[in-house]
Design an enzyme around this catalytic site. Sequence first.
Site, PDB file in Angstrom:
ATOM      1  N   LEU A  74       0.855  -1.186   0.000  1.00  0.00           N
ATOM      2  CA  LEU A  74       0.000   0.000   0.000  1.00  0.00           C
ATOM      3  C   LEU A  74       0.888   1.232   0.000  1.00  0.00           C
ATOM      4  O   LEU A  74       1.765   1.381   0.846  1.00  0.00           O
ATOM      5  CB  LEU A  74      -0.911   0.009   1.232  1.00  0.00           C
ATOM      6  CG  LEU A  74      -1.971   1.117   1.290  1.00  0.00           C
ATOM      7  CD1 LEU A  74      -2.927   1.008   0.108  1.00  0.00           C
ATOM      8  CD2 LEU A  74      -2.733   1.049   2.607  1.00  0.00           C
ATOM      9  N   ASN A  75       0.645   2.099  -0.953  1.00  0.00           N
ATOM     10  CA  ASN A  75       1.428   3.327  -1.081  1.00  0.00           C
ATOM     11  C   ASN A  75       0.755   4.430  -0.273  1.00  0.00           C
ATOM     12  O   ASN A  75      -0.227   5.040  -0.717  1.00  0.00           O
ATOM     13  CB  ASN A  75       1.544   3.718  -2.559  1.00  0.00           C
ATOM     14  CG  ASN A  75       2.457   4.912  -2.767  1.00  0.00           C
ATOM     15  OD1 ASN A  75       2.887   5.561  -1.816  1.00  0.00           O
ATOM     16  ND2 ASN A  75       2.746   5.209  -4.025  1.00  0.00           N
ATOM     17  N   ASN A  98       7.729   2.047  13.338  1.00  0.00           N
ATOM     18  CA  ASN A  98       9.034   2.484  13.844  1.00  0.00           C
ATOM     19  C   ASN A  98       9.805   3.238  12.762  1.00  0.00           C
ATOM     20  O   ASN A  98      11.018   3.075  12.603  1.00  0.00           O
ATOM     21  CB  ASN A  98       9.856   1.298  14.380  1.00  0.00           C
ATOM     22  CG  ASN A  98      10.299   0.322  13.294  1.00  0.00           C
ATOM     23  OD1 ASN A  98       9.606   0.127  12.300  1.00  0.00           O
ATOM     24  ND2 ASN A  98      11.456  -0.303  13.490  1.00  0.00           N
ATOM     25  N   PHE A  99       9.079   4.080  12.019  1.00  0.00           N
ATOM     26  CA  PHE A  99       9.726   4.957  11.040  1.00  0.00           C
ATOM     27  C   PHE A  99      10.622   5.959  11.769  1.00  0.00           C
ATOM     28  O   PHE A  99      10.578   6.095  12.999  1.00  0.00           O
ATOM     29  CB  PHE A  99       8.680   5.719  10.228  1.00  0.00           C
ATOM     30  CG  PHE A  99       7.826   4.845   9.332  1.00  0.00           C
ATOM     31  CD1 PHE A  99       8.383   3.834   8.570  1.00  0.00           C
ATOM     32  CD2 PHE A  99       6.454   5.057   9.243  1.00  0.00           C
ATOM     33  CE1 PHE A  99       7.597   3.050   7.732  1.00  0.00           C
ATOM     34  CE2 PHE A  99       5.665   4.281   8.421  1.00  0.00           C
ATOM     35  CZ  PHE A  99       6.233   3.270   7.668  1.00  0.00           C
ATOM     36  N   ARG A 106       3.987  12.940   9.147  1.00  0.00           N
ATOM     37  CA  ARG A 106       3.978  13.570   7.811  1.00  0.00           C
ATOM     38  C   ARG A 106       3.092  12.811   6.843  1.00  0.00           C
ATOM     39  O   ARG A 106       2.542  13.400   5.895  1.00  0.00           O
ATOM     40  CB  ARG A 106       5.415  13.650   7.272  1.00  0.00           C
ATOM     41  CG  ARG A 106       6.276  14.697   7.997  1.00  0.00           C
ATOM     42  CD  ARG A 106       7.585  14.940   7.270  1.00  0.00           C
ATOM     43  NE  ARG A 106       8.466  13.785   7.278  1.00  0.00           N
ATOM     44  CZ  ARG A 106       9.335  13.510   8.256  1.00  0.00           C
ATOM     45  NH1 ARG A 106       9.416  14.320   9.319  1.00  0.00           N
ATOM     46  NH2 ARG A 106      10.120  12.456   8.188  1.00  0.00           N
ATOM     47  N   ASP A 170      17.522  -3.557  19.692  1.00  0.00           N
ATOM     48  CA  ASP A 170      16.456  -3.762  18.712  1.00  0.00           C
ATOM     49  C   ASP A 170      15.410  -4.744  19.224  1.00  0.00           C
ATOM     50  O   ASP A 170      14.299  -4.375  19.587  1.00  0.00           O
ATOM     51  CB  ASP A 170      17.051  -4.260  17.394  1.00  0.00           C
ATOM     52  CG  ASP A 170      17.432  -3.140  16.446  1.00  0.00           C
ATOM     53  OD1 ASP A 170      16.873  -2.037  16.566  1.00  0.00           O
ATOM     54  OD2 ASP A 170      18.288  -3.361  15.580  1.00  0.00           O
ATOM     55  N   GLY A 233      30.720  -7.685  41.837  1.00  0.00           N
ATOM     56  CA  GLY A 233      32.000  -7.857  42.493  1.00  0.00           C
ATOM     57  C   GLY A 233      31.877  -8.493  43.872  1.00  0.00           C
ATOM     58  O   GLY A 233      32.573  -8.100  44.809  1.00  0.00           O
TER      59      GLY A 233
END
Length: 404
Positions: A74-75, A98-99, A106, A170, A233
Amino acid sequence: MAQKTALEDVQVLDLTQFEAGTSCTEALAWLGANVIKVENPKGGDQGRGASTDTPGVDSHYFMLLNANKRSITLNLGTDRGRQIFTDLLKKADVMIENFAPGAIERLGFGYDVVQKINPRIIYAQVKGFGEGPYENYVSFDMIAQSVGGALSLTGTTETEPLKPGPTIGDTGTGLHCAIGILAALHQRERTGRGQHIKVAMQDAVINFSRIAFARQAASGKAAVRSGNRSALGTTAPSGLYKCKGGGLNDYCFIYTTRAGNRHWDRLLKAIGRADLIGDERFNSPEKRWTHHDEVDRILSEFTQSRTKAEVMKMLGDAGVPAGAVYDTMEITQDPAIQKREMIVTVDHPKRGKFTLPGWPVKMSESHVAVDRAPLLGEHNAAIYAEWLGLTARDLEELKGKDVI
């Protein structure tokens, strides 16, 4: 009657790419959710082509991170594409992306817009950084591990900081996001409302590093790299011991708890050094830490004449925490791991037989067999018909206009 899965009634619109976001949606798919990758018709998820060894064929990287999903194209840069996506949103339970920072806004699908389209939707975002001076910076795993503290903790003080092998920046962030989505779905059962979930990669790595902050709290100083020794430690042994064979990974990690002597006493009996039980140098975790060089010498005498598998078995049978250093091929070929479907082989239409890690969470009432990753747009016909009632002729028209 086929067994139902935990999330089989959950519909997920997946706009993720690369690893952080795709790890989240793969986890949801393995829990039974209907995960639909919504991809640009020209190339799709950037992970498909990134690092592929065969041009035009999905990369192994992509295939490992997108199992059990379906794909549509899908565009979203076209008016018709945005209208179709709006219609899909009305039927979805979850949307995740996650652009790069600001990209989804936008495109016209920020949370303020989407919640009006579907007030019940769980809207999830994975970004490199949370609110603050870096929130508009792009990030990848190694960046997140750097700013989240993982590099500063890995290695020794004699080495430069090292990037840990597992991609916790990630995949670790993706799993944190999946937890948030599951909680939001549960909360929606009470409130009827969706919500906005944001997970920053830096923040997820910080969460993975909590034990280092315990050391900071105790010392008043930043935690330092301690190699394979105890991060706090406070005990020995805690490290790798060379084993027979001389190979790159012929080592076994041996650890005894800092909560007493029970592991240490078992260890001494297992290696034939019961004479050291009660020895003043070693009769507390703190004393063993003080004499860790001598502890290492004693254990090395035992391990170097045995294979890592032999060491692990002897100590494991004795109730001592020990782990042979397995490489990826040894893991892949382990019959027990294969039997519990942690390593699975699937059939791919272009790659043939492909072996990948499965899902580690085993549920008695929800089993999802591991399936291959989808080809780009493979499920256009089925999903557009099922969700929006579009016909083959409709799809041909949309394809001709570069919408799908």
